[in-house]
Scaffold this motif. Structure first.
Motif, PDB file in Angstrom:
ATOM      1  N   CYS A  89      13.462 -14.543 -10.792  1.00 52.92           N
ATOM      2  CA  CYS A  89      13.438 -13.206 -10.735  1.00 52.92           C
ATOM      3  C   CYS A  89      12.451 -12.614 -11.777  1.00 52.92           C
ATOM      4  N   ARG A 110      14.630  -1.949 -10.125  1.00 59.12           N
ATOM      5  CA  ARG A 110      13.897  -1.689  -9.011  1.00 59.12           C
ATOM      6  C   ARG A 110      14.496  -1.218  -7.783  1.00 59.12           C
ATOM      7  N   PHE A 111      15.729  -1.502  -7.526  1.00 57.19           N
ATOM      8  CA  PHE A 111      16.623  -1.118  -6.465  1.00 57.19           C
ATOM      9  C   PHE A 111      17.151   0.320  -6.649  1.00 57.19           C
ATOM     10  N   SER A 139       8.315  -6.477  -9.092  1.00 55.64           N
ATOM     11  CA  SER A 139       9.786  -6.702  -8.862  1.00 55.64           C
ATOM     12  C   SER A 139      10.081  -6.109  -7.597  1.00 55.64           C
ATOM     13  N   THR A 140      11.316  -6.618  -6.839  1.00 61.87           N
ATOM     14  CA  THR A 140      11.661  -6.084  -5.567  1.00 61.87           C
ATOM     15  C   THR A 140      13.226  -5.642  -5.826  1.00 61.87           C
ATOM     16  N   TYR A 141      13.542  -5.141  -4.885  1.00 67.21           N
ATOM     17  CA  TYR A 141      14.875  -4.862  -4.720  1.00 67.21           C
ATOM     18  C   TYR A 141      15.820  -6.000  -5.074  1.00 67.21           C
ATOM     19  N   SER A 199      14.836  -8.949  -6.429  1.00 68.76           N
ATOM     20  CA  SER A 199      14.839  -9.713  -7.486  1.00 68.76           C
ATOM     21  C   SER A 199      15.499  -8.927  -8.673  1.00 68.76           C
ATOM     22  N   SER A 200      15.692  -7.511  -8.406  1.00 73.82           N
ATOM     23  CA  SER A 200      16.159  -6.995  -9.679  1.00 73.82           C
ATOM     24  C   SER A 200      17.506  -7.005  -9.507  1.00 73.82           C
ATOM     25  N   THR A 241       8.846 -12.817 -10.348  1.00 70.87           N
ATOM     26  CA  THR A 241       8.576 -12.084  -9.128  1.00 70.87           C
ATOM     27  C   THR A 241       7.824 -10.923  -9.452  1.00 70.87           C
TER      28      THR A 241
END
Length: 435
Positions: free
Chosen positions: A400, A278-279, A406-408, A410-411, A403
């Motif tokens: 993780c 995700r990031f 997903s987010t920056y 969590s990934s 979540t």
């Protein structure tokens, strides 16, 4: 006669009380209760209790938590296409896109199609998947009982605390659990040295979903070290034959479409569902160069762990050779029990190869968690981390995967956890010992 009868009853009561007292003295002690929590040799009793608890938990989840449709309808549509006489993979599709799974998936979900009234009886399908979940736990617990590597409390925590895993099985009905049940069945057979049947089930697992190929490098090395070149060729023939026989109707119709559709190693995943990248900007995520870089990293890590995997498997081959000799000559049960811990030498390369593949995956979706969830305790307890550190990593990985979306953070955190485990395994290589 009456006094004699009363005397017999009194004696019987005293015997019962004596047995009860002995049970209390033996089993209701601090030492025994401590062993149930921390001693891997007590896992059998704990596993039985866990299985009973999981039956109740799965029933409650099915009855109380709302089912969420994701892929089940698409699976049924893809199966209907085959049942209507379409064997060309270019024309087999569902609401979520084209059919991208091998032939074993088609046969298994065809059975589910008929059993669940053309996919309409969702509740029955949920209970079928709950049965699959209990079956998988039986297979996983047997692996841990044989290896005696992980204390019972860890399996209690991991089994009962993961909402995501229960969801993948009984609330989503994905095909990933089906593949993993077949895989863990094959691992149990490998541990029992039933090579041909194990290869058969392993190949069937691949025919449901090709993520099972992540274990293939370790399995190939296992064949070579334990069976030699001739034995390896026999097992590879079994694996290939299963794929050919299951895929025959589709191969005869359009072989290129089947191979490209079912075993497409270049498939680009949707960015919106990624858990681990995700990031990463979407243009890089979909880039061919990024995918090739991950492939190079994957191969590099496999080569890095090659020597330790070879050492483990060569030692395992030696030990099972000794065990067979003991069986033939002495039938010494004590030696057999002690030899069970040799399974650690087989399991570590298998689970490490899979973790490397997952860490280098071009995308992980939420259902992919089941690919390695049950092997994480084994991998962590193969490192020199403290128990607190191991449990923290398990907890962070669980967070993780839970979540959504997903987010920056969590990934990135998920990647860091994978890297930490791999570093721990790398540091543990020179002093790897059986426990």
């Amino acid at each position: 006669m009456a006094p004699h009868g009363r005397q017999s009853n009194a004696v019987g009561k005293r015997n019962v009380l004596k047995v009860i007292k002995l049970c209390f003295e033996k089993y209701l002690t601090k030492q025994f209760l401590y062993s149930l929590v921390f001693d891997p040799h007590r896992l059998t009793f704990v596993a039985c209790c866990l299985l009973l608890a999981e039956v109740v938990v799965n029933i409650l989840v099915i009855q109380q938590v709302k089912y969420t449709e994701i892929d089940w309808v698409a699976y049924m549509q893809e199966v209907e296409g085959v049942l209507n006489g379409t064997f060309d993979y270019t024309h087999l599709k569902g609401d979520t896109g084209p059919l991208v799974y091998p032939a074993g998936f088609v046969y298994i979900y065809t059975v589910l199609y008929y059993v669940t009234n053309h996919g309409q009886n969702i509740r029955l399908a949920q209970y079928i998947f709950a049965s699959l979940y209990i079956s998988l736990l039986c297979l996983v617990f047997r692996i841990y009982m044989k290896s005696k590597k992980v204390p019972p409390y860890v399996l209690v925590l991991t089994s009962c605390s993961s909402y995501r895993i229960h969801s993948i099985f009984v609330l989503r009905l994905f095909n990933d659990p089906v593949a993993m049940v077949l895989f863990y069945a094959s691992v149990n057979l490998f541990l029992d040295s039933k090579w041909s049947l194990a290869s058969l089930l392993y190949s069937m697992a691949v025919s449901v979903k090709m993520n099972i190929l992540l274990f293939a490098p370790a399995i190939l090395l296992m064949y070579l070290t334990c069976l030699g070149l001739k034995g390896t060729l026999i097992q590879l023939t079994i694996c290939a034959s299963v794929q050919i026989l299951l895929g025959m109707p589709f191969i005869l119709t359009n072989p290129i479409a089947y191979i490209h559709g079912a075993f497409n190693l270049g498939r680009v995943f949707l960015y919106e569902w990624t858990v681990n990248w995700r990031f990463m900007p979407e243009d890089i995520f979909t880039s061919l160069y990024f995918h090739m870089g991950l492939l190079v990293l994957h191969i590099t890590l496999l080569l890095f762990f090659y020597n330790s995997a070879l050492t483990c498997l060569q030692s395992y081959a030696t030990l099972i050779g000794i065990e067979k000799k003991v069986r033939r000559q002495l039938s010494n049960r004590t030696e057999k029990v002690n030899m069970d811990t040799a399974s650690q030498l087989l399991l570590l390369p298998l689970f490490t190869a899979n973790l490397i593949g997952i860490a280098c995956s071009r995308s992980l979706h939420y259902q992919f968690y089941v690919w390695y969830f049950h092997s994480l305790p084994y991998l962590l307890w193969s490192t020199h981390f403290t128990s607190i550190g191991r449990l923290c990593i398990l907890g962070i990985i669980e967070l993780c995967w839970n979540t959504f979306p997903s987010t920056y953070l969590s990934s990135i955190t998920l990647h860091l956890c994978h890297i930490i485990i791999l570093l721990g395994l790398a540091r543990s290589r020179p002093t790897l010992k059986l426990k």
